[in-house]
Design an enzyme around this catalytic site. Sequence first.
Site, mmCIF file in Angstrom:
data_model
loop_
_atom_site.group_PDB
_atom_site.id
_atom_site.type_symbol
_atom_site.label_atom_id
_atom_site.label_comp_id
_atom_site.label_asym_id
_atom_site.label_seq_id
_atom_site.Cartn_x
_atom_site.Cartn_y
_atom_site.Cartn_z
ATOM 1 N N HIS A 124 -86.707 -25.284 5.737
ATOM 2 C CA HIS A 124 -86.889 -26.455 6.632
ATOM 3 C C HIS A 124 -86.532 -27.756 5.843
ATOM 4 O O HIS A 124 -86.539 -27.674 4.397
ATOM 5 C CB HIS A 124 -88.508 -26.722 6.765
ATOM 6 C CG HIS A 124 -89.007 -25.485 7.839
ATOM 7 N ND1 HIS A 124 -88.359 -25.112 8.927
ATOM 8 C CD2 HIS A 124 -90.120 -24.885 7.831
ATOM 9 C CE1 HIS A 124 -88.919 -24.393 9.571
ATOM 10 N NE2 HIS A 124 -90.146 -23.969 8.526
ATOM 11 N N GLY A 158 -95.014 -15.476 12.480
ATOM 12 C CA GLY A 158 -94.367 -14.201 12.495
ATOM 13 C C GLY A 158 -92.841 -14.567 11.797
ATOM 14 O O GLY A 158 -92.590 -15.830 11.599
ATOM 15 N N GLY A 159 -92.141 -13.619 11.695
ATOM 16 C CA GLY A 159 -90.754 -13.887 11.097
ATOM 17 C C GLY A 159 -90.577 -13.817 9.535
ATOM 18 O O GLY A 159 -91.710 -13.614 8.932
ATOM 19 N N CYS A 214 -84.218 -15.715 7.748
ATOM 20 C CA CYS A 214 -84.839 -14.890 8.842
ATOM 21 C C CYS A 214 -84.647 -13.308 8.560
ATOM 22 O O CYS A 214 -85.046 -12.727 9.515
ATOM 23 C CB CYS A 214 -84.537 -15.184 10.257
ATOM 24 S SG CYS A 214 -84.698 -16.933 10.791
ATOM 25 N N GLY A 263 -94.027 -22.844 14.885
ATOM 26 C CA GLY A 263 -93.266 -23.153 16.235
ATOM 27 C C GLY A 263 -91.789 -22.833 15.890
ATOM 28 O O GLY A 263 -91.217 -21.815 15.651
#
Length: 224
Positions: free
Chosen positions: A88, A82-83, A178, A160
Site C-alpha cells: 500500500h 485473508g491473502g 499476493c 478491504g
Amino acid sequence: MTLGKTAVRVVNLGRISYGQALQVQQKHVRQHLDKTSDVPNTLLLCEHHPVYTIGIRQAPYPPEEEERLKGLGAEFFRTNRGGLITFHGPGQLVCYPILNLGCFKKSVRWYVCELEKTVIGLCGKFGLKAATSPDTGVWVGDNKICAIGIHCGRYITSHGLALNCNTEMNWFNNIVPCGIVGKGVTSLSLELSRDVTAAEATPYLLESFSERFNCHVLPEREVL
C-alpha cells in the site's frame, strides 16, 4: 434517502499510516460488537504511506524477509486479513468497509464477490474492462489492478480493497504480489495512459458500491 436502503457513512481519513488506520478500523469494529452502541455501517477511505502487509498465512515471511522490506523504506505489518503479501502506498485508493453483513447478506463469499464487482463497475465507468479470476481481486488481463483481503468476525467486516490509481509501481517489484507467480500488477493510470488520482476515482467507487450493495452512501469528510 431511499426508503428501505441501508445507509453507509463515508469517512475519508486522507493520507494516514497503516497503523493509525488499523486503530480506526478496530475502534469501529468494537462499536459494532458493542450491542449498546448504535454505530453506522461505514466506508473508511484513505491512502497510506509505503507499507507492506501480509495476511494470516504468514509462514512465507520470516523475520529476515520483514527486515529486508523495511530496509527499502516501507513499514511492515502482519495482519488478520485473508491473502498473502501486498503493498500500500500513495496513489492507491484504499477502502475499508466496516459493515454488519446482517444489514446486507450474511455470506462472506457473497461479500467478497460484491467487492470485486464494485471495482469492476468502477473500472467500467472509466471505460476500462476488468474482470475476476480464480485468484481473489480484480484484474485487467493478467495484471491485478485491485487487491482484496478481508476479515470477518461475527459478520462484522474489516480490511478491504486497495485500488492502484497512480501508485508508484516499482514498490511491487520487491515482492510476489499476493503470492501469485507469473502475473503482474497495473493501475488506472497505466491502463488509461493518463494520471488518475485516488481523489478522481473516489466518487466512482462510492457510486459503484451503492449500486452493488443497494445502499445509500452518505459522503462525509472526517479525520479520526
